[in-house]
Design an enzyme around this catalytic site. Structure first.
Site, PDB file in Angstrom:
ATOM      1  N   LEU A 118      16.181   6.690  35.457  1.00 41.47           N
ATOM      2  CA  LEU A 118      16.079   6.247  36.852  1.00 41.47           C
ATOM      3  C   LEU A 118      15.243   7.210  37.688  1.00 41.47           C
ATOM      4  O   LEU A 118      14.435   6.788  38.522  1.00 41.47           O
ATOM      5  CB  LEU A 118      17.479   6.109  37.458  1.00 41.47           C
ATOM      6  CG  LEU A 118      18.329   4.953  36.916  1.00 41.47           C
ATOM      7  CD1 LEU A 118      19.790   5.130  37.312  1.00 41.47           C
ATOM      8  CD2 LEU A 118      17.803   3.608  37.407  1.00 41.47           C
ATOM      9  N   MET A 119      15.425   8.517  37.448  1.00 39.55           N
ATOM     10  CA  MET A 119      14.704   9.535  38.222  1.00 39.55           C
ATOM     11  C   MET A 119      13.227   9.609  37.831  1.00 39.55           C
ATOM     12  O   MET A 119      12.367   9.856  38.673  1.00 39.55           O
ATOM     13  CB  MET A 119      15.362  10.901  38.023  1.00 39.55           C
ATOM     14  CG  MET A 119      16.750  11.012  38.630  1.00 39.55           C
ATOM     15  SD  MET A 119      17.628  12.503  38.115  1.00 39.55           S
ATOM     16  CE  MET A 119      16.740  13.760  39.039  1.00 39.55           C
TER      17      MET A 119
ATOM     18  N   SER B 183       7.140  13.803  59.411  1.00 37.35           N
ATOM     19  CA  SER B 183       7.028  15.217  58.992  1.00 37.35           C
ATOM     20  C   SER B 183       6.567  15.232  57.529  1.00 37.35           C
ATOM     21  O   SER B 183       7.290  15.640  56.620  1.00 37.35           O
ATOM     22  CB  SER B 183       8.374  15.925  59.140  1.00 37.35           C
ATOM     23  OG  SER B 183       8.890  15.762  60.445  1.00 37.35           O
TER      24      SER B 183
ATOM     25  N   LYS C 282       5.190  15.423  53.812  1.00 41.00           N
ATOM     26  CA  LYS C 282       5.133  16.480  52.801  1.00 41.00           C
ATOM     27  C   LYS C 282       3.674  16.719  52.391  1.00 41.00           C
ATOM     28  O   LYS C 282       2.833  15.831  52.535  1.00 41.00           O
ATOM     29  CB  LYS C 282       5.916  16.057  51.546  1.00 41.00           C
ATOM     30  CG  LYS C 282       7.409  15.953  51.723  1.00 41.00           C
ATOM     31  CD  LYS C 282       8.056  15.469  50.438  1.00 41.00           C
ATOM     32  CE  LYS C 282       9.561  15.300  50.580  1.00 41.00           C
ATOM     33  NZ  LYS C 282      10.277  16.584  50.675  1.00 41.00           N
TER      34      LYS C 282
ATOM     35  N   ASP D  15      11.783  14.986  57.485  1.00 37.51           N
ATOM     36  CA  ASP D  15      11.892  15.266  56.050  1.00 37.51           C
ATOM     37  C   ASP D  15      13.272  15.811  55.685  1.00 37.51           C
ATOM     38  O   ASP D  15      13.546  16.058  54.520  1.00 37.51           O
ATOM     39  CB  ASP D  15      10.788  16.242  55.618  1.00 37.51           C
ATOM     40  CG  ASP D  15      10.659  16.326  54.100  1.00 37.51           C
ATOM     41  OD1 ASP D  15      11.062  15.354  53.424  1.00 37.51           O
ATOM     42  OD2 ASP D  15      10.173  17.354  53.594  1.00 37.51           O
TER      43      ASP D  15
ATOM     44  N   GLU E  74      15.940  14.028  55.720  1.00 33.68           N
ATOM     45  CA  GLU E  74      16.471  12.670  55.865  1.00 33.68           C
ATOM     46  C   GLU E  74      17.683  12.403  54.993  1.00 33.68           C
ATOM     47  O   GLU E  74      18.515  11.562  55.325  1.00 33.68           O
ATOM     48  CB  GLU E  74      15.375  11.634  55.551  1.00 33.68           C
ATOM     49  CG  GLU E  74      15.180  11.249  54.094  1.00 33.68           C
ATOM     50  CD  GLU E  74      14.760  12.408  53.182  1.00 33.68           C
ATOM     51  OE1 GLU E  74      15.064  12.355  51.978  1.00 33.68           O
ATOM     52  OE2 GLU E  74      14.131  13.364  53.670  1.00 33.68           O
TER      53      GLU E  74
ATOM     54  N   ARG F  14      20.358  14.022  54.463  1.00 36.60           N
ATOM     55  CA  ARG F  14      21.634  14.285  55.142  1.00 36.60           C
ATOM     56  C   ARG F  14      21.983  13.177  56.137  1.00 36.60           C
ATOM     57  O   ARG F  14      23.154  12.981  56.453  1.00 36.60           O
ATOM     58  CB  ARG F  14      21.592  15.656  55.815  1.00 36.60           C
ATOM     59  CG  ARG F  14      20.572  15.826  56.911  1.00 36.60           C
ATOM     60  CD  ARG F  14      20.214  17.278  57.174  1.00 36.60           C
ATOM     61  NE  ARG F  14      19.425  17.848  56.075  1.00 36.60           N
ATOM     62  CZ  ARG F  14      18.979  19.107  56.068  1.00 36.60           C
ATOM     63  NH1 ARG F  14      19.253  19.922  57.069  1.00 36.60           N
ATOM     64  NH2 ARG F  14      18.272  19.554  55.053  1.00 36.60           N
TER      65      ARG F  14
END
Length: 341
Positions: free
Chosen positions: A23-24, A112, A114, A184, A186, A188
């Site tokens: 999945l990752m 923001s 990356k 970024d 996000e 949390r």
């Protein structure tokens, strides 16, 4: 080996971790929020004691998950709230273990933004959701005698004209207002609402996992998952489980010192980054999450440092690691034997 039963258990543990790795590792256009949820549903379809709810955006709205929705609105992909009920306990109304996983299927950083170098790895920013859902699939395959609920808020974090802007204020499910000083940070925001929802289930313990902060990678690298917890009982179980699996955890501080840095906020109850920005970033992120937790047994696992593997763990080769799925499974197994309430 003469120990065929132990061997088979090991195979099931490994298959669980490989599910998380799959999945990752898969490209973000293949594992969108809805495709992630459908893949997990398909894996659990054969178990009669499992119910899977794929909650749409309309349900998320009725739950007043304003923090989660604020992240999702920047993407063309609609958000999904995946809810899994595994009822393996002697009584279906026994207090469950609740797993919560951050499910950002691609994280551009939003406004923001990356740096472009290495951004492709952010297809694995749903590692928390991948590991906790894979742990439940494994628990079901092992017919573990406890009840587990899995919660995964799933969305993308993208920089469109509808996206959160730095300085925006959003309202979480428990009514607290959040100043989004960095879009970024996000994960949390998703977890804040999911943790509030987790309290509906009168849990024995709430454990969340998230590729939450680069600061965690700086602190511990790939040696161990960082654990922030308000419960020594919970910590002991996680730590002992990690020794057995070899996929280690290490306890990190939840000091009031960090709480003050996220609650000293001009426009809202709490800021999504600490007032000193980079200082103790993993710790201020944990302090932020604590503002949405009232349960006495809660642990936050920051798995950013163990997200991928270069050559540190020889049997994993290169790529996304699927850690610490086996430690979560072993922890659940230990909890099923511990009658502590």
């Amino acid at each position: 080996s003469a120990e065929s039963e132990a061997w088979q258990k090991g195979v099931i543990y490994a298959e669980g971790q490989n599910l998380a790795r799959y999945l990752m590792e898969a490209p973000a256009n293949y594992i969108t929020p809805i495709k992630f949820a459908e893949h997990i549903e398909q894996k659990l379809r054969s178990f009669s004691n499992v119910k899977v709810h794929i909650r749409p955006e309309s349900w998320i709205t009725t739950q007043e998950m304003g923090a989660f929705l604020s992240v999702a609105k920047g993407s063309a992909e609609p958000p999904i709230f995946l809810e899994i009920h595994y009822l393996g306990g002697a009584n279906t109304d026994d207090s469950p273990l609740v797993f919560v996983g951050k499910g950002v299927t691609f994280d551009s950083g939003g406004i923001s933004l990356k740096p472009s170098s290495g951004m492709d790895a952010m297809r694995a920013d749903m590692g928390g959701a991948a590991t906790v859902c894979s742990a439940i699939v494994t628990a079901a395959a092992l017919n573990m005698p406890l009840n587990i609920i899995g919660l995964a808020p799933l969305c993308e974090n993208m920089p469109s004209g509808k996206a959160n802007k730095p300085g925006d204020v959003v309202r979480a499910k428990n009514g607290k207002t959040i100043q989004v000083d960095n879009t970024d940070a996000e994960g949390r925001l998703l977890l804040a609402d999911a943790l509030c929802y987790a309290h509906n289930f009168k849990a024995r313990a709430i454990v969340n996992a998230a590729t939450l902060t680069g600061a965690m990678d700086v602190a511990l690298g790939s040696a161990a998952t960082g654990v922030f917890t308000n419960s020594s009982w919970l910590w002991t179980h996680l730590y002992e489980a990690s020794i057995l699996t070899g996929d280690r955890v290490w306890r990190m501080p939840l000091f009031e010192h960090y709480t003050k840095q996220v609650t000293d906020c001009p426009l809202a109850d709490v800021s999504n980054i600490g007032k000193y920005s980079r200082a103790g970033g993993a710790c201020t992120a944990a302090a932020f999450l604590r503002e949405f937790v009232s349960a006495s047994h809660w642990a936050h696992l920051d798995i950013a440092g163990v997200m991928s593997n270069k050559d540190e763990v020889p049997y994993l080769r290169k790529g996304m690691a699927g850690r610490p799925t086996r430690t979560l499974v072993e922890f659940a197994a230990r909890l099923s034997q511990d009658r502590h309430n």
